[in-house]
Design an enzyme around this catalytic site. Sequence first.
Site, PDB file in Angstrom:
ATOM      1  CE  LYS A 159      -4.455  17.135  31.257  1.00  0.00           C
ATOM      2  NZ  LYS A 159      -5.520  16.689  30.608  1.00  0.00           N
ATOM      3  CD  GLU A 199      -1.892   3.321  39.374  1.00  0.00           C
ATOM      4  OE1 GLU A 199      -2.190   4.262  39.652  1.00  0.00           O
ATOM      5  OE2 GLU A 199      -2.806   2.088  39.153  1.00  0.00           O
ATOM      6  N   GLY A 223      -4.645  12.611  28.483  1.00  0.00           N
ATOM      7  CA  GLY A 223      -3.538  11.611  28.730  1.00  0.00           C
ATOM      8  C   GLY A 223      -3.387  10.948  27.727  1.00  0.00           C
ATOM      9  NE  ARG A 224      -9.284   8.634  26.363  1.00  0.00           N
ATOM     10  CZ  ARG A 224      -9.972   9.312  27.241  1.00  0.00           C
ATOM     11  NH1 ARG A 224      -9.237   9.421  28.524  1.00  0.00           N
ATOM     12  NH2 ARG A 224     -11.090   9.974  27.404  1.00  0.00           N
ATOM     13  CD  GLU A 282      -8.540   6.355  30.564  1.00  0.00           C
ATOM     14  OE1 GLU A 282      -7.802   7.281  30.203  1.00  0.00           O
ATOM     15  OE2 GLU A 282      -8.132   5.569  31.115  1.00  0.00           O
ATOM     16  CG  HIS A 304       0.259 -20.555  16.043  1.00  0.00           C
ATOM     17  ND1 HIS A 304       0.258 -21.911  15.621  1.00  0.00           N
ATOM     18  CD2 HIS A 304       0.734 -19.806  15.330  1.00  0.00           C
ATOM     19  CE1 HIS A 304       0.727 -21.713  14.379  1.00  0.00           C
ATOM     20  NE2 HIS A 304       0.994 -20.567  14.201  1.00  0.00           N
ATOM     21  CE  LYS A 321      -7.587   6.977  38.642  1.00  0.00           C
ATOM     22  NZ  LYS A 321      -7.163   8.120  38.219  1.00  0.00           N
TER      23      LYS A 321
END
Length: 553
Positions: A202, A208, A263-264, A349, A380, A508
């Site tokens: 965005k 990253e 974004g999410r 978030e 398990h 960041k």
Amino acid sequence: MDPFFPPALQAHARRMAACALPALFAAEPNRFARFSVSCHDLLLDYSKNRLTEETLALLIDWAHAAGLEQARADLFSGVRCNWTEQRAVLHPALRHLGGQAVYLDGVDVMPGVRQQLARVEQFATQFRAGEIRAADGRPLRHLVNIGIGGSHLGPEMISQALQPYGQDGPEVRFVSNMDGADFLGAVQGLQAAETLFVLASKTFSTRETLLNTEAALRWLREGGVGVSALPHHLVAVTAAPQRAQAYGITPDRIFTIWDWVGGRYSWCSAIGLSIAVRIGYGHFAQMLAGAHAMDCHFQSAPLPVNMPVVLALLGLWSRLLEGADTLAILPYDHALRRFPAYLQQCDMESNGKRIDRDGQVVGYGTGPVLWGEVGSNAQHSFFQLLHQGTHAVAIDFIACANGHTSLHDHHQELLANFLAQSEVLMRGRSPAEVEADLRADGLSAEEILRLLPHRVFPGNRPSNTVLMPCLTPFNLGMLIALYEMKIFVQGVMWRVNSFDQWGVELGKKAAQRLLQESRRLLAGEVVDLGHHDSSTQGLLRQVIAWQKDQSKN
Ligand code: F6P
């Protein structure tokens, strides 16, 4: 008790504290019918919660008093619900594919939405048909999506979940992490000449994604793609087109999203391009239709039968009554194995906040710690704690009546396990029952005495179940929108801004500074680290020392 909850609800919770789930089921034979709600093919069974009609009525009264209906109307009408960034939150418009207008500041956003979706459809269809070509005319056959957070988790989870609908489509790979192993793994075995990178960001400023974009450009060049041919291998999806162009992406290869797409919540925008390539645009459109169906239900269904509202209020109730501040998401469907990871970002978030709409620190707990794992694997690993541990955990089971494989017996056994787990959590196994079991197994009185406390299951452990006939694109769209709107409702109740994420910023910046310092230390410079605590200094110096050791060998 948490001061956040209305006094009447708190008083009710005190009365309910002595109430056991098995007794509630014994007293109410129609409990399943009464405490379940449907929306199209999605069924939410919440009868395995310690609640009564009165609980539900009190929760709904509370939601009314908290102004939920007004907040919901604001969300769908372009009000700047993200008040710290002064942004509207209009992701529902992205799946609102009828002819209606959706206004933001008096301007209809829908023509732009339809235009971008048409571009996604055209590009995805052409890619699948081998019509997106390299400069030398060779068809591009592989797609690698570079993005992180919302520009990664939704597309990756959905592409994986709906893989049975994309058998005829190209392989789509995903890179998110700044750890170079992620990039190298994603391009392993691919030919640069046949690979397209979708750069999904965005902001087009996420470290990253930029790092991986640079790696992609290098990899293409090293793989024989000439500088002038690079744009054929690149597509961007962003709200910052100029930044994308600075990386050599041509304007006709830039898909637009808008600042009102969080974004999410962006999987249903052009960020979903890689999904459309993987499963075909028709299936992607079915997902959008499913999400829209849930949006419509959320907007119009009365609160007591409104699935996102009920699910959200149940989360608050389990916090009050059970003290559950973690939520385990347990999909009994291998296709949904990334769903907990996807939902972690969406929920934590959004509602992992401590400042309310008046700018005050909240005096109560907000968003839950969300975690989870696919069943039956989870049985398990951590189910021991769910059954006999000391933590109160809210649980959502998700299951599909029908699987997608030819191994029908596997699916039957999987479903039997899901049903067994939620029943056993609720029922438990009393000391008398355990004693009878052990006696039947032929254990001596002494052995029974020794083992009995370990073999007792306290039970009375609530859970919700979301059930559907099959994981179709439409149903997955509904499921995602269910949780999106649930998260919205909880944010309204907690009075937090569910649509900003200031909490990710500080780390960041700190990383950028530490990066500079580590580079200088590695180059042998004397660096004053006095502004760091002794732990950070010690760790950094140890890292550098071991890196220097390694470089000597
Ligand atoms: O983690 C912070 C965040 O801003 C998320 O909200 C977002 O989904 C992700 O980074 C990626 O951001 P972008 O799409 O701008 O690269």
